[in-house]
Design an enzyme around this catalytic site. Structure first.
Site, PDB file in Angstrom:
ATOM      1  N   ASN A 135       0.849  -1.194   0.000  1.00 51.81           N
ATOM      2  CA  ASN A 135       0.000   0.000   0.000  1.00 51.81           C
ATOM      3  C   ASN A 135       0.887   1.246   0.000  1.00 51.81           C
ATOM      4  OD1 ASN A 135      -1.864   2.016   0.499  1.00 51.81           O
ATOM      5  ND2 ASN A 135      -2.436   1.305   2.562  1.00 51.81           N
ATOM      6  N   LYS A 149      -0.041   4.233  -0.121  1.00 54.21           N
ATOM      7  CA  LYS A 149      -0.716   5.376   0.533  1.00 54.21           C
ATOM      8  C   LYS A 149      -0.537   6.623  -0.357  1.00 54.21           C
ATOM      9  CE  LYS A 149      -0.201   3.065   4.906  1.00 54.21           C
ATOM     10  NZ  LYS A 149      -0.031   3.124   6.353  1.00 54.21           N
ATOM     11  N   HIS A 163      -9.568   0.991   5.267  1.00 54.19           N
ATOM     12  CA  HIS A 163      -8.271   1.159   5.934  1.00 54.19           C
ATOM     13  C   HIS A 163      -8.466   2.096   7.133  1.00 54.19           C
ATOM     14  CE1 HIS A 163      -4.155   2.315   6.747  1.00 54.19           C
ATOM     15  NE2 HIS A 163      -3.783   1.242   6.065  1.00 54.19           N
ATOM     16  N   GLU A 221      -6.780   4.431   8.262  1.00 49.93           N
ATOM     17  CA  GLU A 221      -6.524   5.860   8.006  1.00 49.93           C
ATOM     18  C   GLU A 221      -7.743   6.516   7.377  1.00 49.93           C
ATOM     19  OE1 GLU A 221      -2.857   5.315   5.865  1.00 49.93           O
ATOM     20  OE2 GLU A 221      -1.859   4.751   7.732  1.00 49.93           O
ATOM     21  N   GLU A 253      -5.359  -5.336  10.684  1.00 45.11           N
ATOM     22  CA  GLU A 253      -4.369  -4.279  10.871  1.00 45.11           C
ATOM     23  C   GLU A 253      -4.606  -3.576  12.205  1.00 45.11           C
ATOM     24  OE1 GLU A 253      -2.502  -3.128   6.900  1.00 45.11           O
ATOM     25  OE2 GLU A 253      -4.076  -1.707   7.340  1.00 45.11           O
ATOM     26  N   GLY A 288       2.518   1.945  10.940  1.00 49.52           N
ATOM     27  CA  GLY A 288       3.459   3.060  10.822  1.00 49.52           C
ATOM     28  C   GLY A 288       4.187   3.392  12.112  1.00 49.52           C
ATOM     29  N   SER A 325       3.542  -2.431  10.318  1.00 48.66           N
ATOM     30  CA  SER A 325       5.010  -2.460  10.470  1.00 48.66           C
ATOM     31  C   SER A 325       5.646  -3.778  10.012  1.00 48.66           C
ATOM     32  CB  SER A 325       5.406  -2.124  11.915  1.00 48.66           C
ATOM     33  OG  SER A 325       4.947  -0.826  12.259  1.00 48.66           O
ATOM     34  N   GLY A 329       2.876  -1.262   4.358  1.00 51.94           N
ATOM     35  CA  GLY A 329       2.862   0.167   4.078  1.00 51.94           C
ATOM     36  C   GLY A 329       4.280   0.667   3.836  1.00 51.94           C
TER      37      GLY A 329
END
Ligand code: PGA
Length: 253
Positions: A11, A13, A97, A99, A169, A175, A215, A236
């Site tokens: 991903n 992003k 997701h 986010e 996730e 992250g 991560s 990510g």
């Protein structure tokens, strides 16, 4: 690891211009050529999807969007529909997701419409679920996962379940460099499979690929992949360099 074919998805992003994408994809194709036993998915931003898809022609690497709208067309300024994605060769879409849930008001109600809209258009959803730090500490991880799964998948049938991918996730691992231990990730993925078996059928749940995300790096993918219910990873930060992503693909097979 199970009998299910592994999936490694990257991903991007909100990273990379089209020219960055060209350099990346060219390098990646060379690094992953001929690798079997793993499905590779790239999830670039909307602006790079067509270019990346064109470059990947003739390879088995799939191309995924990072979001879509549930309506086919209309007055939804700034949105992209499933039909617009299939039109440029997109095969998959990340939905829900954390986010998007956190920063863009994505809720379970809209996801319950997005998942069937994607399937109807021939796009495979990669549905993300996961708990926050506070929810884990409060002991409500399973309640949260169960709620997200039942609500977000309310619009699909048992027959359609096998065609989706679920990504576990945990928000606290995204992250942050703080990867879930293989045991924590396995427990959550097993719970997801059990919930799907209860909501749909055990046979359909047994076919669903469940990915871990948060991560993931070349150094921790192997220990995650040995777990029975972890069928791959949604990566990510570590996917932004083609060589690191290719190493994850290698270890994730
Ligand atoms: P990360 O992101 O690998 O940078 O933690 C994972 C994700 O958001 O899918």
């Amino acid at each position: 690891m199970s009998q299910r074919t592994s999936v490694i998805a990257g991903n991007w992003k909100m990273n990379k211009t089209t020219s960055d994408a060209r350099i990346y994809v060219e390098e990646l194709i060379g690094l992953v050529a001929g690798k079997e036993g793993v499905e590779i998915i790239l999830c670039p931003p909307f602006t790079c999807l067509a270019e990346v898809n064109a470059m990947l022609e003739g390879t088995d690497v799939r191309v995924s969007a990072q979001n879509m709208h549930f309506e086919e067309l209309g007055a939804y300024t700034g949105e992209i529909s499933a039909g617009m994605l299939t039109d440029i060769g997109v095969t998959d879409v990340i939905l829900g997701h954390s986010e998007r849930r956190e920063h863009f008001c994505e809720d379970d109600e809209s996801l319950a419409k997005k998942v069937p809209a994607a399937i109807d258009a021939g796009i495979r959803p990669i549905l993300c679920v996961g708990e926050s730090d506070e929810e884990r500490e409060a002991g409500s991880t399973e309640t949260k996962l169960e709620r997200q799964l039942t609500q977000d998948l309310a619009g699909i049938s048992g027959g359609q379940l096998a065609g989706i991918i679920v990504a576990y996730e945990p928000i606290w691992a995204i992250g942050t460099g703080k990867t879930a231990t293989p045991q924590i990730a396995q427990e959550a993925c097993a719970f997801i499979r059990k919930t799907l078996a209860g909501e749909f059928t055990p046979a359909a749940a047994a076919q669903v690929r469940i990915l871990y995300g948060g991560s993931v790096k070349p150094g921790n993918i192997t220990e995650l992949m040995v777990e029975e219910d972890i069928d791959g990873a949604l990566v990510g930060g570590a996917c932004l360099t083609a060589s690191d992503f290719a190493r994850i693909v290698d270890f994730g097979r």
